[in-house]
Write a protein that holds these residues in place. Structure first.
Motif, mmCIF file in Angstrom:
data_model
loop_
_atom_site.group_PDB
_atom_site.id
_atom_site.type_symbol
_atom_site.label_atom_id
_atom_site.label_comp_id
_atom_site.label_asym_id
_atom_site.label_seq_id
_atom_site.Cartn_x
_atom_site.Cartn_y
_atom_site.Cartn_z
ATOM 1 N N GLU A 39 -41.800 22.504 31.050
ATOM 2 C CA GLU A 39 -42.561 22.860 29.748
ATOM 3 C C GLU A 39 -41.466 22.137 28.810
ATOM 4 O O GLU A 39 -42.035 21.594 27.854
ATOM 5 N N ILE A 40 -40.380 22.312 28.909
ATOM 6 C CA ILE A 40 -39.566 22.436 28.140
ATOM 7 C C ILE A 40 -39.603 20.121 28.049
ATOM 8 O O ILE A 40 -39.331 19.574 26.927
ATOM 9 N N HIS A 41 -39.774 19.907 29.116
ATOM 10 C CA HIS A 41 -39.667 17.706 29.391
ATOM 11 C C HIS A 41 -41.182 17.615 28.589
ATOM 12 O O HIS A 41 -40.920 16.287 28.356
ATOM 13 N N THR A 42 -41.951 18.154 28.595
ATOM 14 C CA THR A 42 -42.809 17.831 28.290
ATOM 15 C C THR A 42 -43.715 17.901 26.945
ATOM 16 O O THR A 42 -44.702 17.222 25.793
ATOM 17 N N LEU A 43 -42.738 18.095 26.471
ATOM 18 C CA LEU A 43 -43.075 18.891 24.591
ATOM 19 C C LEU A 43 -42.448 17.713 24.040
ATOM 20 O O LEU A 43 -44.219 17.788 22.957
ATOM 21 N N PRO A 44 -42.135 16.953 24.679
ATOM 22 C CA PRO A 44 -42.334 15.528 23.369
ATOM 23 C C PRO A 44 -43.357 14.969 23.698
ATOM 24 O O PRO A 44 -44.147 14.231 22.457
ATOM 25 N N VAL A 45 -44.204 14.478 24.895
ATOM 26 C CA VAL A 45 -46.171 14.638 24.944
ATOM 27 C C VAL A 45 -46.389 15.280 24.758
ATOM 28 O O VAL A 45 -47.454 14.494 23.760
ATOM 29 N N LEU A 46 -46.117 16.202 24.413
ATOM 30 C CA LEU A 46 -47.255 17.348 24.333
ATOM 31 C C LEU A 46 -47.737 17.126 22.263
ATOM 32 O O LEU A 46 -48.393 17.106 21.648
ATOM 33 N N ASP A 47 -46.358 17.371 21.398
ATOM 34 C CA ASP A 47 -45.926 16.638 20.233
ATOM 35 C C ASP A 47 -46.833 14.961 19.880
ATOM 36 O O ASP A 47 -47.325 15.083 18.804
#
Length: 246
Positions: free
Chosen positions: A133-141
């Motif tokens: 979840e944490i590692h995908t935050l930049p992509v999701l943002d």
């Protein structure tokens, strides 16, 4: 010849070779049995590693799994280095989610990881899920800031990603809504469906932009503000903003 055979048998493997043998054995057993049904001793035996050597590298099976998962979790490996196109967020979203689906279809270990997370609530599964979840935050943002107004980004992506997970992980059980996702045709339908959903959501932005353009033309022609509101279904606040910008 005999001397060479003895020498070959006694050749000591390097630390890297031992670790690779352990990970390959773990991969084979996890694919066959799942994470919950593999014993530490099974991995040692298949990798041909003595217990004293094994315990110098991994304190227990949880420690081994922790290191093993870091090598096979495609979200952590792929998305961390994914290049997103600021000029084409729609294509970028399609690439990410279609890449997720195709990777999950092919990655048996990742399938086992996700099943393990759902079926077993322990420290390692919880931490791994949180790390993803944490590692995908930049992509999701990146996608959140480009999402059309009025669309709940979090629920939209949750449904898409969760749907991809579910349809692939349970594809061996039965068809779903008349589609057999365990076939090449079903896989193609899933990929096409992801594309259609994304296009449909982003079409709202295009429709909204066109509606605003129509309202601007009507206002420039002197059409009464109330008529513009009724015709375009835009709010009075939006119409007032357009008038002030003229």
């Amino acid at each position: 010849m005999k001397r060479n055979n003895i020498s070959e048998r006694k050749r000591r493997r390097t630390s890297q070779e031992i670790e690779e043998a352990v990970f390959l054995a773990t991969e084979k057993l996890v694919k066959e049995k799942g994470f919950n049904n593999v014993a530490f001793t099974e991995i040692m035996k298949l990798a041909e590693v003595e217990p004293q050597v094994m315990y110098r590298r991994f304190s227990n099976i949880e420690d081994l799994y922790d290191k093993f998962i870091r090598r096979y979790d495609y979200w952590l490996l792929d998305l961390a280095e994914y290049r997103l196109d600021e000029n084409d967020p729609i294509a970028s979203m399609k690439n990410v989610l279609i890449g997720l689906a195709t990777s999950l279809y092919e990655n048996q270990v990742m399938q086992k990881i996700l099943v393990w997370e759902v079926s077993d609530n322990n420290k390692l599964t919880s931490r791994n899920a949180l790390n993803r979840e944490i590692h995908t935050l930049p992509v999701l943002d990146f996608f959140r800031k480009n999402m059309p107004p009025g669309v709940n980004f979090n629920i939209f992506t949750s449904l898409l990603i969760g749907g991809i997970y579910h349809l692939i992980l349970r594809r061996d059980r039965s068809s779903f809504c008349g589609i057999d996702f365990n076939t090449d045709k079903g896989k193609s339908i899933l990929v096409d469906g992801v594309t259609q959903v994304i296009d449909a959501v982003y079409a709202q932005k295009s429709n909204s932009d066109e509606t605003v353009a129509i309202a601007q033309r009507l206002l420039k022609q002197g059409v009464d503000e109330e008529i513009v509101v009724q015709s375009t279904k835009l709010s009075k606040q939006v119409i007032n903003g357009l008038k002030q910008a003229m």
